[in-house]
Write a protein that holds these residues in place. Structure first.
Motif, short mmCIF file in Angstrom:
data_model
loop_
_atom_site.label_atom_id
_atom_site.label_comp_id
_atom_site.label_asym_id
_atom_site.label_seq_id
_atom_site.Cartn_x
_atom_site.Cartn_y
_atom_site.Cartn_z
N ARG A 110 0.83 -1.21 0.00
CA ARG A 110 0.00 0.00 0.00
C ARG A 110 0.87 1.25 0.00
O ARG A 110 0.60 2.21 -0.73
N ALA A 111 1.91 1.26 0.79
CA ALA A 111 2.81 2.42 0.85
C ALA A 111 3.48 2.65 -0.51
O ALA A 111 3.61 3.79 -0.96
N GLU A 112 3.89 1.57 -1.15
CA GLU A 112 4.53 1.69 -2.47
C GLU A 112 3.56 2.21 -3.51
O GLU A 112 3.89 3.08 -4.32
N VAL A 113 2.34 1.70 -3.50
CA VAL A 113 1.32 2.15 -4.47
C VAL A 113 0.95 3.60 -4.18
O VAL A 113 0.74 4.39 -5.12
N GLU A 114 0.89 3.98 -2.93
CA GLU A 114 0.63 5.38 -2.56
C GLU A 114 1.70 6.29 -3.18
O GLU A 114 1.39 7.33 -3.76
N ALA A 115 2.95 5.87 -3.10
CA ALA A 115 4.05 6.65 -3.70
C ALA A 115 3.90 6.70 -5.22
O ALA A 115 4.14 7.74 -5.84
N MET A 116 3.49 5.60 -5.83
CA MET A 116 3.29 5.56 -7.28
C MET A 116 2.20 6.56 -7.70
O MET A 116 2.33 7.24 -8.72
N CYS A 117 1.14 6.62 -6.91
CA CYS A 117 0.05 7.54 -7.22
C CYS A 117 0.53 8.98 -7.17
O CYS A 117 0.22 9.78 -8.05
N LYS A 118 1.27 9.32 -6.13
CA LYS A 118 1.76 10.69 -5.98
C LYS A 118 2.82 11.03 -7.03
O LYS A 118 2.89 12.18 -7.47
N ASP A 119 3.63 10.04 -7.43
CA ASP A 119 4.70 10.29 -8.40
C ASP A 119 4.21 10.34 -9.84
O ASP A 119 4.73 11.12 -10.64
N LEU A 120 3.21 9.50 -10.19
CA LEU A 120 2.87 9.36 -11.60
C LEU A 120 1.40 9.11 -11.90
O LEU A 120 0.85 9.71 -12.82
N LEU A 121 0.78 8.21 -11.18
CA LEU A 121 -0.52 7.70 -11.60
C LEU A 121 -1.66 8.71 -11.49
O LEU A 121 -2.58 8.69 -12.31
N ALA A 122 -1.61 9.59 -10.52
CA ALA A 122 -2.70 10.56 -10.32
C ALA A 122 -2.14 11.97 -10.28
O ALA A 122 -1.05 12.21 -9.77
N ASN A 123 -2.91 12.88 -10.85
CA ASN A 123 -2.60 14.31 -10.73
C ASN A 123 -3.33 14.79 -9.48
O ASN A 123 -4.52 15.11 -9.53
N THR A 124 -2.63 14.83 -8.36
CA THR A 124 -3.29 15.09 -7.09
C THR A 124 -3.84 16.50 -6.94
O THR A 124 -4.56 16.78 -5.98
N VAL A 125 -3.54 17.37 -7.88
CA VAL A 125 -4.13 18.71 -7.86
C VAL A 125 -5.61 18.63 -8.22
O VAL A 125 -6.44 19.30 -7.60
N ILE A 126 -5.96 17.78 -9.20
CA ILE A 126 -7.34 17.72 -9.67
C ILE A 126 -7.97 16.34 -9.52
O ILE A 126 -9.16 16.19 -9.79
N GLU A 127 -7.20 15.33 -9.09
CA GLU A 127 -7.73 13.98 -8.99
C GLU A 127 -7.58 13.44 -7.57
O GLU A 127 -6.66 13.79 -6.85
N LYS A 128 -8.53 12.57 -7.21
CA LYS A 128 -8.45 11.83 -5.97
C LYS A 128 -8.33 10.35 -6.34
O LYS A 128 -8.69 9.95 -7.46
N TYR A 129 -7.81 9.55 -5.43
CA TYR A 129 -7.64 8.14 -5.75
C TYR A 129 -7.90 7.29 -4.51
O TYR A 129 -7.83 7.76 -3.38
N SER A 130 -8.24 6.03 -4.78
CA SER A 130 -8.36 5.06 -3.70
C SER A 130 -7.60 3.81 -4.11
O SER A 130 -7.44 3.51 -5.30
#
Length: 79
Positions: free
Chosen positions: A55-75
């Motif tokens: 989960r921690a690794e996937v969280e880092a992946m989301c912040k680094d590449l998978l999601a644009n955290t300015v306009i997107e949310k993720y689960s």
């Protein structure tokens, strides 16, 4: 181990693809749809054996590449 990441636009961010889908559904006779939010689903095959570390690794992946955290949310789901 598998991880599933669901990414959606944050509330208040315009979703032109969702609006196009809603309009098309209305044109096909599905008049009861008042709103559509379109997102993406990413499935990852992981070699990790510890769910918490995965989960921690996937969280880092989301912040680094998978999601644009300015306009997107993720689960994240780990299985």
């Amino acid at each position: 181990m598998k991880a599933r990441v669901t990414i959606m636009l944050k509330d208040g961010v315009l979703d032109p693809q969702g609006e196009a889908i809603r309009h098309a559904l209305g044109g096909l006779g599905h008049k009861d749809v008042s709103g559509v939010r379109q997102g993406k689903l990413i499935e990852l095959d992981l070699t990790a054996t510890d769910a918490e570390a995965a989960r921690a690794e996937v969280e880092a992946m989301c912040k680094d590449l998978l999601a644009n955290t300015v306009i997107e949310k993720y689960s994240i789901e780990i299985a």
